[in-house]
Design a protein around this motif. Sequence first.
Motif, short mmCIF file in Angstrom:
data_model
loop_
_atom_site.label_atom_id
_atom_site.label_comp_id
_atom_site.label_asym_id
_atom_site.label_seq_id
_atom_site.Cartn_x
_atom_site.Cartn_y
_atom_site.Cartn_z
N ALA A 1 2.72 1.52 -3.61
CA ALA A 1 1.95 1.38 -4.85
C ALA A 1 2.04 2.67 -5.67
CB ALA A 1 0.50 1.07 -4.53
N ASP B 1 0.83 -1.21 0.00
CA ASP B 1 0.00 0.00 0.00
C ASP B 1 0.87 1.26 0.00
OD1 ASP B 1 -2.26 -1.56 0.03
OD2 ASP B 1 -2.62 -1.33 2.19
N PRO C 1 0.93 2.22 6.44
CA PRO C 1 1.55 2.50 5.13
C PRO C 1 2.28 3.84 5.09
CG PRO C 1 -0.60 1.52 4.81
CD PRO C 1 -0.47 1.77 6.28
#
Length: 418
Positions: free
Chosen positions: A273, A270, A365
């Motif tokens: 990305a 996450d 994240p």
Amino acid sequence: MTDFLFCTKPISGHITPGLPVASELVRRGHRVRWIVEDDFAGMVEGAGARHVTPAHTPTLANLIEAGSDPLNAQFVDLIPGQLADYRACLEEFAASAVITDSTSGLGAMILHELGGPPWATLGVSPLALPSPETPPWRSGLPPAVTAEDRERYREMHREHAQVRTPGVTRGFNALRTGLGLAPLEPEVSIWDVLCSSFLHLQCGTRSLDYPRPGLTPAIRYVGATVATEPVADADLPPWWEELRGDRPVVFVSQGTLATDPGDLVLPTIDALAGQDVLLVVSTPDPRGLGPLPENVRAAAYVPYQNVLPLARVMVTNGGFNGVQIALSHGVPLVVAGDTDDKPEVANRVRLAGVGIDLHTGRPKPDQLGRAVAEVLTDPSYRDRAARVRADFAGHGGAAEAADLLVELAAGRVPRQGV
């Protein structure tokens, strides 16, 4: 030719550092036997050692299920079974030395005191020997700087041994007296004797440890004993050549025990990305990750020693073996681990300046994204990792450990007191 007997906990992280050492001894013409559960027979025999199934040592789970205190089960209640397994093996295999991992050595210690061979311990975790110079295990505190620090740590070690965990030392002393051996001296706890007073082979080097003045010559840092050379015949995934492209490679793995991807792997995916990096994920069930972003590649197993020469950062939960392999390649780290010895590993990474400690086992994240970005853009992390790499290279790893074990077996390593 000399005979050596290994005995370790049935945990991959406790076995892996000893495999290159056993292999090196076998390469030199010595014989090695290794007592460990059958699940690890292939690993042991792959190193050239002969596997021995423990017939008398119970599992930790069985001891705890039977009512043993977890600490006593781990450090004391295994010893009678270990002694029986050692003696059965030694009846027809005259080992000149016994080698255990650093949490399994007390059976070998007592075996020697009852007339058996000398023993060595292999430090598969960061060195935990109590000292006024060093903070208590898992405290996260820095090494002592002032006299006040040393006095505080001395008291914290005393409290841990005499107030929080006195039962395990009492249990050890009761076992000793039952075998006709003297108990430990009153000021000595079980935590003071986990390292062999003959020879303790500590994985890593001083550059990845706290300052430790006054260590006895029995404590020898040997560098990384885990395999660091790329696996020549590895079955690499079809996307492997993409790692040689322009995007910086970030590698994430949670090791072999803590494999829930929700802890670290999924938050890292996450976090990164769509970023200008190529994220390589090693996890037992890649399909369970769901659809992957364009810049993520996943496989059930990626040999660390193959991917790390191509990586710029490793994200890890702090397994000591993985951290050693990363630093053997000069790769800085982002560490997120809070179980077992992982906070100790993370604290050393932070203090050595070779990475960032997130102080949690389940990072968010955004924490991971900031940490990875900092390590990628601040060259000081990679510079310090390169210095640790050079320090590791200055030691012989498995070869140095084998040299010392041969000296021990020949009686040329003087015994030092605790």
